[in-house]
Write an enzyme that holds these catalytic residues in place. Structure first.
Site, short mmCIF file in Angstrom:
data_model
loop_
_atom_site.label_atom_id
_atom_site.label_comp_id
_atom_site.label_asym_id
_atom_site.label_seq_id
_atom_site.Cartn_x
_atom_site.Cartn_y
_atom_site.Cartn_z
N LYS A 167 0.89 -1.17 0.00
CA LYS A 167 0.00 0.00 0.00
C LYS A 167 0.92 1.21 0.00
O LYS A 167 1.85 1.30 0.81
CB LYS A 167 -0.86 -0.09 1.26
CG LYS A 167 -1.41 1.17 1.85
CD LYS A 167 -2.59 0.82 2.75
CE LYS A 167 -2.65 1.67 4.01
NZ LYS A 167 -3.86 1.37 4.81
N LYS A 169 1.47 5.03 0.67
CA LYS A 169 0.86 6.15 1.39
C LYS A 169 0.96 7.40 0.50
O LYS A 169 1.99 7.65 -0.15
CB LYS A 169 1.54 6.38 2.75
CG LYS A 169 1.41 5.20 3.69
CD LYS A 169 -0.02 4.82 4.03
CE LYS A 169 -0.69 5.76 4.99
NZ LYS A 169 -1.98 5.18 5.51
N ASP A 196 -3.50 4.84 0.03
CA ASP A 196 -4.32 5.35 1.14
C ASP A 196 -4.09 6.86 1.25
O ASP A 196 -3.00 7.30 1.60
CB ASP A 196 -3.92 4.66 2.45
CG ASP A 196 -4.83 5.05 3.61
OD1 ASP A 196 -5.76 5.87 3.40
OD2 ASP A 196 -4.61 4.55 4.73
N ASP A 247 -12.16 3.81 5.42
CA ASP A 247 -11.42 3.58 6.68
C ASP A 247 -11.93 4.59 7.72
O ASP A 247 -12.80 4.26 8.53
CB ASP A 247 -9.92 3.72 6.42
CG ASP A 247 -9.09 3.45 7.66
OD1 ASP A 247 -9.66 3.09 8.71
OD2 ASP A 247 -7.84 3.60 7.63
N LYS A 271 -10.72 -1.98 12.21
CA LYS A 271 -9.68 -1.75 13.23
C LYS A 271 -10.32 -1.79 14.60
O LYS A 271 -11.38 -1.18 14.79
CB LYS A 271 -9.03 -0.37 13.03
CG LYS A 271 -8.33 -0.21 11.70
CD LYS A 271 -7.76 1.17 11.50
CE LYS A 271 -7.12 1.26 10.12
NZ LYS A 271 -6.61 2.59 9.78
N GLU A 325 -3.13 -5.83 7.20
CA GLU A 325 -1.95 -4.96 7.11
C GLU A 325 -1.36 -4.73 8.50
O GLU A 325 -0.98 -3.60 8.83
CB GLU A 325 -2.32 -3.63 6.43
CG GLU A 325 -3.43 -2.89 7.16
CD GLU A 325 -3.72 -1.49 6.63
OE1 GLU A 325 -3.57 -1.25 5.43
OE2 GLU A 325 -4.12 -0.65 7.46
C1 MUC Z 1 -4.44 4.18 8.12
O1 MUC Z 1 -5.16 5.14 7.90
O2 MUC Z 1 -4.67 3.16 7.48
C2 MUC Z 1 -2.24 2.17 8.90
C3 MUC Z 1 -1.24 1.74 8.09
C4 MUC Z 1 -0.62 2.87 7.64
O3 MUC Z 1 0.32 2.92 6.88
O4 MUC Z 1 -1.24 3.96 8.11
C5 MUC Z 1 -2.18 3.57 9.08
C6 MUC Z 1 -3.41 4.35 9.19
MG MG Z 2 -6.29 4.09 6.21
#
Ligand code: MUC
Ligand code: MG
Length: 372
Positions: A167, A169, A196, A247, A271, A325
């Site tokens: 993933k 960022k 994300d 999310d 989560k 993850e």
């Molecule tokens: C999120 O928003 O997913 C979890 C893994 C990551 O890289 O950031 C977090 C928060």
């Molecule tokens: Mg996220």
């Protein structure tokens, strides 16, 4: 039958460094803080849970310092004298005494599940009706934020057979620049990647750029717009072939209800922390699954404590289309448990011991406890 009466509740703030800085849309995480909560029972059993917000209060509004004050002053006293087996009554009391604050409540709730499992000698997954998987594919989040360094990290993970899903960022650079970077990163890795945005885009920018991902190696698009913007999420879910993952927009059962009503996602990141613990995360999962929204095992950058608890929950879910993850323990320089979690063959194993499945290391807890 043991009674498991709660005699006391203790809280500690733990700060642990990361192996490298992890860049999110509005935060750079170099250290992660946890509020570690322990419930001590009349049977000598201790249950542990952690409260974690990735990189600080920007994600959900709670901070370790505010959570410690809330737990010590308001939440913990509600549990004294209750049995750890009376989780439903405990949750009702917590919700009556404090509105919101799901992350703080999640630490106590998970500590109750952990204590109940230890009292009965079974892992939490057994209390949830049993596991349907013993290991879960685990994605790695690339958060260096530079193409070549992210690609090199992905290649290392592939070589040691730890991760083969990634993933990227995104959301910290201007959209055009970010966009070029993620496509180039995914292409250089040569594997499908998710991205994300952590709510970084406005709706029109999202609709301008994201349709161009069609035909690239960027697949899942996680939370591109603000959490309350169900209409924009729905427009993307309808127009794009890429799965849209919610999310921040699915922290509660009520949120999930809105997502379902608007058809605002194809997948949901689950989560324990943002949902207030296992029971509420399970209710979110049930609602999503019954509405045809795929389940995904998310993380708030949990330590080995929170990751072990999450694995117990994820192992019990009916389907996990893209695995999980739970990479917090690999981003941290150390474990808070006596044994590490086992990451192998592109997945992570669900620990088998009682409660969360791993034992807490009291020396490590002491070593990383914040000294004010
Ligand atoms: C999120 O928003 O997913 C979890 C893994 C990551 O890289 O950031 C977090 C928060
Ligand atoms: Mg996220």
């Amino acid at each position: 039958m043991p009674t498991g009466l709660i005699q006391s509740v203790s809280t500690l703030i733990v700060d642990m460094p990361f192996v490298r800085a992890h860049k999110l849309s509005r935060a750079v995480v170099t250290h992660q803080s946890y509020l570690v909560v322990q419930v001590w029972t009349s049977d000598g059993v201790v249950g542990t849970g952690e409260a974690v917000v990735p990189g600080g209060p920007w994600w959900g509004g709670e901070a370790v310092e505010s959570m410690k004050a809330l737990v010590d002053r308001y939440l913990a006293p509600q549990l004294i004298g209750l049995s750890v087996l009376d989780r439903n009554a405990a949750i009702a009391r917590l919700d009556r005494v404090a509105f919101g604050n799901p992350v703080a409540k999640s630490a106590l709730e998970v500590a109750l599940w952990d204590a109940a499992g230890r009292l009965l000698g079974v892992p939490i997954s057994t209390l949830l009706g049993g596991r349907v998987r013993d290991e879960i594919p685990c994605l790695w989040a690339l958060g260096i934020g530079e193409r070549d360094a992210d690609v090199a990290e992905a290649q290392e993970k592939l070589e040691v057979r730890q991760h083969n899903m990634f993933k990227i960022k995104v959301g910290f650079a201007p959209p055009a620049e970010d966009f070029k970077r993620v496509i180039a990163t995914a292409e250089a890795i040569g594997h499908p990647c998710s991205i994300d945005y952590n709510e970084a885009l406005d709706a029109s920018t999202a609709l301008q750029y994201l349709p161009r991902l069609d035909g690239t190696l960027v697949e899942i698009i996680e939370q591109p717009v603000a959490r309350a913007n169900h209409a924009a999420m729905a427009a993307m879910a309808q127009r794009l072939d890429n799965p849209i993952m919610v999310d921040e927009g699915a922290c509660s059962v009520a949120d999930m209800g809105e997502v379902v009503r608007h058809r605002a996602a194809d997948a949901v990141s689950l989560k324990l922390s943002k949902s207030g613990g296992i029971a509420k995360a399970q209710a979110i999962a049930t609602l999503a699954h019954s509405a045809g929204i795929a389940l995904y095992g998310g993380t708030a950058l949990d330590s080995s404590i929170g990751a072990a608890a999450s694995l117990q929950f994820f192992a019990s879910l009916p389907a996990l289309r893209w695995g999980c993850e739970l990479i917090g323990p690999l981003l941290l320089t150390d474990y808070l448990t006596t044994e590490p979690l086992v990451y192998a063959d592109f997945g992570v194993r669900v620990p088998t011991g009682p409660g969360i499945g791993l034992e807490i290391d009291p020396d490590k807890l002491k070593h990383y406890t914040r000294k004010d």
